[in-house]
Scaffold this motif. Structure first.
Motif, mmCIF file in Angstrom:
data_model
loop_
_atom_site.group_PDB
_atom_site.id
_atom_site.type_symbol
_atom_site.label_atom_id
_atom_site.label_comp_id
_atom_site.label_asym_id
_atom_site.label_seq_id
_atom_site.Cartn_x
_atom_site.Cartn_y
_atom_site.Cartn_z
ATOM 1 N N GLU A 73 0.818 -1.222 0.000
ATOM 2 C CA GLU A 73 0.000 0.000 0.000
ATOM 3 C C GLU A 73 0.854 1.276 0.000
ATOM 4 O O GLU A 73 0.538 2.242 -0.702
ATOM 5 C CB GLU A 73 -0.940 0.036 1.212
ATOM 6 C CG GLU A 73 -2.041 -1.012 1.193
ATOM 7 C CD GLU A 73 -1.618 -2.298 1.877
ATOM 8 O OE1 GLU A 73 -0.388 -2.515 2.043
ATOM 9 O OE2 GLU A 73 -2.495 -3.087 2.251
ATOM 10 N N VAL A 74 1.925 1.285 0.802
ATOM 11 C CA VAL A 74 2.744 2.509 0.888
ATOM 12 C C VAL A 74 3.355 2.835 -0.472
ATOM 13 O O VAL A 74 3.326 3.996 -0.927
ATOM 14 C CB VAL A 74 3.850 2.358 1.961
ATOM 15 C CG1 VAL A 74 4.779 3.564 1.935
ATOM 16 C CG2 VAL A 74 3.225 2.187 3.343
ATOM 17 N N VAL A 119 0.711 4.215 -2.781
ATOM 18 C CA VAL A 119 0.347 5.602 -2.449
ATOM 19 C C VAL A 119 1.442 6.560 -2.904
ATOM 20 O O VAL A 119 1.155 7.627 -3.475
ATOM 21 C CB VAL A 119 0.077 5.745 -0.933
ATOM 22 C CG1 VAL A 119 -0.023 7.218 -0.544
ATOM 23 C CG2 VAL A 119 -1.197 5.013 -0.539
ATOM 24 N N ALA A 169 1.163 7.156 -6.496
ATOM 25 C CA ALA A 169 -0.011 7.994 -6.793
ATOM 26 C C ALA A 169 0.256 9.459 -6.444
ATOM 27 O O ALA A 169 -0.145 10.365 -7.193
ATOM 28 C CB ALA A 169 -1.227 7.478 -6.037
#
Lengths: 455, 73
Positions: free
Chosen positions: B22-23, B26, B29
């Motif tokens: 997830e990190v 992100v 993004a």
């Protein structure tokens, strides 16, 4: 979710917020139509794109950091008893970091996504409020930076302070703003005013002696339908400001007995039925006075309806419908007069009257609620200040000026310093869509020529 | 996430692909977001400079205003 009642409550709440998000989409459709209707033909495409693209930009940044700020900042930090950011625990912000497991499809969590979405639609709204004021001369890139600032930073900080059951403004000031007169509208209007002062009026807007020229709306029907859609979306907005169903055990405050209720964001009880009275009565007060004070001007009559609801919103969870009616009327009366005075006195060109309708009415809504709800509990929990005129007025100043006007003015100054705020003079005069419209006309002419060749 | 739904759902949390990444996702993004702003501003500045170059003379502006009055209003 253990137990059928708990499961039903959770899934109902999930669906409830989901529906409010769908309805609130109409606010954005309305803002797009309204802004395009007000702008001149030569700027339509630019105006439409400027408002449309704030949605994805605020969405992703609200995912990256906006939602985290809401849960981290209720203490200021360091304003309430020297306490810092709230990072851990049941309401801690770190569970809402963009990489946290709750921020995605998670079978143990049915609420985070829809609650985030409801707040996000408020974020779009607050950025759209600023958008309309700046049309026909602001650079899109500059506006989108301002949109991210207000949509994902400043408004959500004000929500953490004054629109959170644990916010320091609620605890210390007794601040009460159930349907966001201050936390959405005053900050939106204040930010718009800060940017407008730096941006300046549209070319030709004022005569040499300072008298404003009327830039009539280019399409009254788009303006009309747009404002009706904003009214419609406002229903979703009101519903989204409530917790739809909650038991006294979950509130765990001073409420006694076993009666379940709907509550405001502060977890203070209200009913959807009651706020329906007040929404419609304040809308009516605004429309009626808006019509009279503007001598039947459609633009200000419709804006009057919106202004009426905005002025009564801070206390519409508790007002009597007749109170909401008069507050709505008083709000647009003062805002209309003030708008014209400020326009002439300071040459502020607010193309859609957003500073008046949202800013002045939002601020007034906070002040009026402080007086009318004086002595009401601001929270179901012990130790909170009760609602009072001083607390709500200070709250209104924080929303309009501290978190609205100042950041808007500062960021606009910085953008202006880099030459990024305002479009070049020649481009403003020929129109921001000049090239696109010329290309379109050339394409049409090309088709016409081809068709003639077939005769 | 395993390869079957024959599980007690109360034991299941996040179900999206690339759990644990997830990190990184992100960060990519966020970088895309910032790059978008840089690219957009550069594009807009270039467009305006081109407009000024092509239509920035007083005669061209007056002609454009006259044309708009007859065609687009």
């Amino acid at each position: 979710m253990d137990g059928n009642l708990n499961a039903l409550t959770t899934l109902f709440t999930e669906f409830y917020y989901w529906v409010t998000i769908v309805i609130m989409f109409l606010i954005h459709v309305g803002f797009c139509m309204y802004e395009v209707g007000v702008s001149r033909r030569r700027n339509h495409l630019h105006t439409l794109m400027k408002n449309t693209m704030l949605a994805p930009l605020v969405t992703i940044t609200f995912f990256f950091f906006g939602w985290w700020l809401y849960w981290a900042m209720p203490n200021g930090p360091f304003i309430y008893q020297g306490k810092g950011l709230i990072l851990d625990g049941v309401t801690g912000a770190n569970q809402y970091l963009p990489w946290a497991p709750k921020m995605g499809v998670n079978l143990q969590d049915h609420i985070t996504g829809v609650f985030w979405g409801a707040f996000l639609l408020f974020s779009w709204t607050v950025a759209s409020i600023v958008s309309g004021s700046l049309i026909e001369r602001v650079k899109s890139g500059a506006f989108w930076i301002i949109a991210v600032m207000i949509g994902s930073v400043t408004w959500i900080i004000d929500a953490a302070w004054g629109w959170h059951f644990d916010g320091w403004m609620v605890k210390l000031l007794g601040y009460h703003d159930a349907y966001a007169s201050g936390v959405i509208h005053a900050i939106g209007g204040g930010t718009a005013l800060g940017v407008l002062i730096v941006l300046g009026p549209r070319l030709g807007r004022f005569m040499a002696d300072g008298t404003p020229r009327e830039f009539a709306p280019q399409n009254q029907w788009l303006v009309t339908v747009g404002l009706f859609l904003i009214y419609t979306g406002f229903w979703g907005f009101y519903a989204a400001c409530n917790v739809p169903i909650i038991s006294p055990e979950v509130i765990a405050g001073q409420v006694t007995g076993t009666a379940w209720t709907a509550t405001t964001i502060y977890l203070t009880p209200t009913t959807l039925s009651g706020i329906t009275f007040n929404f419609l009565m304040s809308l009516s007060g605004g429309l009626m006075v808006g019509y009279l004070v503007s001598k039947g001007n459609p633009f200000w009559t419709y804006s009057g309806g919106l202004a009426g609801v905005i002025t009564a919103s801070a206390g519409n969870d508790l007002y009597h419908p007749v109170q909401a009616f008069f507050i709505g009327g008083l709000g647009i009366y003062i805002a209309y007069k003030l708008h014209n005075w400020v326009e002439r006195r300071f040459k502020i060109d607010d193309a859609v009257g957003a500073v008046a309708v949202h800013g002045y009415c939002g601020f007034l809504g906070c002040v009026f609620a402080g007086f009318l709800l004086w002595g009401y509990p601001s929270s179901p929990y012990e130790g909170y200040a009760t609602v009072n005129p001083l607390g709500n007025t200070i709250g209104g100043v924080i929303m309009f000026f501290v978190l609205g006007f100042i950041p808007g003015w500062v960021v606009a100054k910085i953008l202006d310093g880099f030459g990024l705020l305002r479009v070049p003079r020649a481009v403003e005069l020929i129109g921001l869509d000049f090239k696109s419209l010329n290309d379109e006309e050339a394409a049409r002419e090309d088709v016409r020529r081809a068709e003639k060749a077939l005769v | 996430m395993g390869s079957t739904w024959a599980v007690d759902l109360k034991d299941i949390g996040a179900v999206y692909p690339l759990l644990g990444w997830e990190v990184i996702m992100v960060l990519v993004a966020v970088a895309a977001w910032l790059l978008w702003h840089f690219a957009q501003i550069r594009e807009e500045e270039a467009d305006h400079a081109d407009d000024v170059k092509r239509y920035g003379k007083p005669e061209a502006i007056k002609k454009a205003l006259d044309e708009q009055h007859s065609v687009w209003s």
